[in-house]
Design a protein around this motif. Structure first.
Motif, short mmCIF file in Angstrom:
data_model
loop_
_atom_site.label_atom_id
_atom_site.label_comp_id
_atom_site.label_asym_id
_atom_site.label_seq_id
_atom_site.Cartn_x
_atom_site.Cartn_y
_atom_site.Cartn_z
N ASP A 189 -94.29 -14.88 -150.01
CA ASP A 189 -95.29 -15.55 -150.84
C ASP A 189 -95.61 -14.66 -152.03
OD1 ASP A 189 -96.08 -17.98 -149.33
OD2 ASP A 189 -96.79 -16.58 -147.80
N SER A 190 -96.02 -15.29 -153.14
CA SER A 190 -96.47 -14.52 -154.29
C SER A 190 -97.61 -15.25 -154.99
CB SER A 190 -95.33 -14.29 -155.28
OG SER A 190 -95.80 -13.59 -156.41
N SER A 191 -98.71 -14.53 -155.22
CA SER A 191 -99.88 -15.12 -155.89
C SER A 191 -99.84 -14.96 -157.40
CB SER A 191 -101.17 -14.45 -155.36
OG SER A 191 -101.29 -14.64 -153.97
N TYR A 192 -98.85 -14.23 -157.91
CA TYR A 192 -98.78 -14.01 -159.36
C TYR A 192 -98.43 -15.30 -160.09
CZ TYR A 192 -99.01 -9.02 -158.40
OH TYR A 192 -99.42 -7.77 -157.98
N ASP A 193 -98.89 -15.41 -161.32
CA ASP A 193 -98.62 -16.60 -162.13
C ASP A 193 -97.28 -16.44 -162.84
OD1 ASP A 193 -98.86 -19.03 -163.43
OD2 ASP A 193 -100.13 -18.23 -165.03
N HIS A 194 -96.22 -16.50 -162.06
CA HIS A 194 -94.88 -16.35 -162.63
C HIS A 194 -94.57 -17.54 -163.55
CE1 HIS A 194 -93.97 -13.02 -159.93
NE2 HIS A 194 -94.43 -13.75 -158.93
N LYS A 195 -93.75 -17.31 -164.55
CA LYS A 195 -93.38 -18.35 -165.51
C LYS A 195 -92.11 -19.08 -165.07
CE LYS A 195 -96.89 -17.04 -167.88
NZ LYS A 195 -98.16 -17.76 -167.66
N PHE A 196 -91.89 -19.14 -163.77
CA PHE A 196 -90.71 -19.81 -163.24
C PHE A 196 -91.04 -20.35 -161.85
CE2 PHE A 196 -90.41 -15.19 -162.43
CZ PHE A 196 -90.39 -15.18 -161.04
N ASP A 197 -90.16 -21.17 -161.31
CA ASP A 197 -90.31 -21.73 -159.97
C ASP A 197 -88.95 -22.22 -159.51
OD1 ASP A 197 -91.50 -22.58 -157.58
OD2 ASP A 197 -93.28 -23.35 -158.62
N PHE A 198 -88.89 -22.73 -158.28
CA PHE A 198 -87.63 -23.28 -157.78
C PHE A 198 -87.09 -24.34 -158.75
CE2 PHE A 198 -89.44 -22.52 -153.29
CZ PHE A 198 -88.83 -21.28 -153.19
N ASN A 199 -85.79 -24.30 -158.98
CA ASN A 199 -85.12 -25.37 -159.72
C ASN A 199 -83.67 -25.43 -159.25
OD1 ASN A 199 -83.70 -23.29 -161.00
ND2 ASN A 199 -84.58 -23.63 -163.01
N GLU A 200 -82.87 -26.25 -159.92
CA GLU A 200 -81.49 -26.43 -159.50
C GLU A 200 -80.58 -25.26 -159.87
OE1 GLU A 200 -83.23 -30.60 -159.93
OE2 GLU A 200 -83.46 -28.63 -160.86
#
Length: 285
Positions: A189-200
């Motif tokens: 898990d990560s609480s940081y506001d990353h500028k990415f997420d799961f994608n294809e």
């Protein structure tokens, strides 16, 4: 090792170049070389590279942990992968490893290089990062995946309260490993506001034996808020992408009769879930 389950990297015209690079870095070999798909073998593990165009970019929401036997091995991979890439976590000594580093390579693939003990015979382990709306759901996801696939189990779990990370929810998972049908995966898990997420950009391919297995995995993985895509692709309720591919599809597409194989491809391109009977009918038409 189960090579019916393997990662797929989405590439934009550089699948062959990427494949050759990874084979050089990890002393691997190319096992399939087509205009669209490259398959490589790294340490006995299958990895697919798909030239799909500019639609998706890989990111650290899915990284690849390489478990190294010596500090020198970590350094060797780091030096090669960092060329043209960028450092995400400095190569250094950490509480969990005497030598560890995290980077994105020149092709956008994220690698964690780790000196330590393997949890299975797998050298390279995909690592899923649950963040944003999925933050705190790593445990739930592990339970969902291990209940979906046979021969599955949850292994070691380290929570943030045990790992001494003050900026995270203490109950969230800092690191855990689980197995689906004999294939090892890590998660966090990560609480940081990353500028990415799961994608294809990175997906998991599941090769199925028959329509019954295809239907079960498809229906289960899209349950609870997932969604269907095209050509055997789907997203589960966490937004992670899977490709559910009957082995029969690959056999028909690779048939020596090019005309028949092309008919199969044309029918497949219109499908969401792959229907084997319709492929057979196209082949025999």
């Amino acid at each position: 090792m189960n090579n019916d389950i393997f990662p797929c990297l989405w590439c934009d015209g550089n699948a062959k170049q990427s494949a050759e690079f990874y084979c050089k870095v990890f002393n691997g070999r190319i096992t399939a070389d087509t205009p669209v798909v490259m398959n490589i073998d790294l340490f006995g593990q299958k990895l697919m590279l798909l030239d799909g165009g500019p639609h998706f970019e890989k990111n650290p929401s899915v990284s690849f942990m390489v478990i190294c036997e010596t500090e020198d091995e970590v350094q060797r991979y780091w030096d090669q992968l960092l060329v043209g890439g960028k450092e995400l976590m400095a190569l250094d000594s950490y509480p969990w490893s005497k030598k560890f580093g995290w980077l994105d390579d020149q092709y956008g693939v994220s690698w964690q290089l780790f000196f330590g003990e393997k949890t299975s015979d797998q050298k390279i382990v995909p690592t899923l990062m649950f963040m944003h709306q999925n933050n705190g759901k790593a445990m739930e996801a592990m339970e969902f995946y291990t209940q979906t696939f046979p021969n599955s189990k949850i292994g070691n779990i380290l929570k943030y309260k045990d790992g001494g990370e003050p900026n995270e929810n203490p109950e969230n998972i800092q690191h855990a490993n689980f197995m689906i049908d004999g294939y090892d995966i890590y998660c966090m898990d990560s609480s940081y506001d990353h500028k990415f997420d799961f994608n294809e950009g990175v997906s998991m391919v599941i090769m199925t034996d028959d329509q019954k297995q295809t239907d079960f995995l498809w229906n289960t993985l899209i349950s609870g808020g997932g969604r269907e895509s095209m050509c055997g692709w789907l997203k589960d309720k966490y937004g992670f992408s899977w490709q559910i591919v009957p082995k029969r599809l690959i056999q028909l597409m690779n048939d020596s009769n090019q005309e028949k194989a092309q008919k199969v491809v044309q029918v497949m391109m219109k499908m969401q879930k792959i229907i084997i009977q319709e492929l057979e009918e196209a082949y025999n038409s």
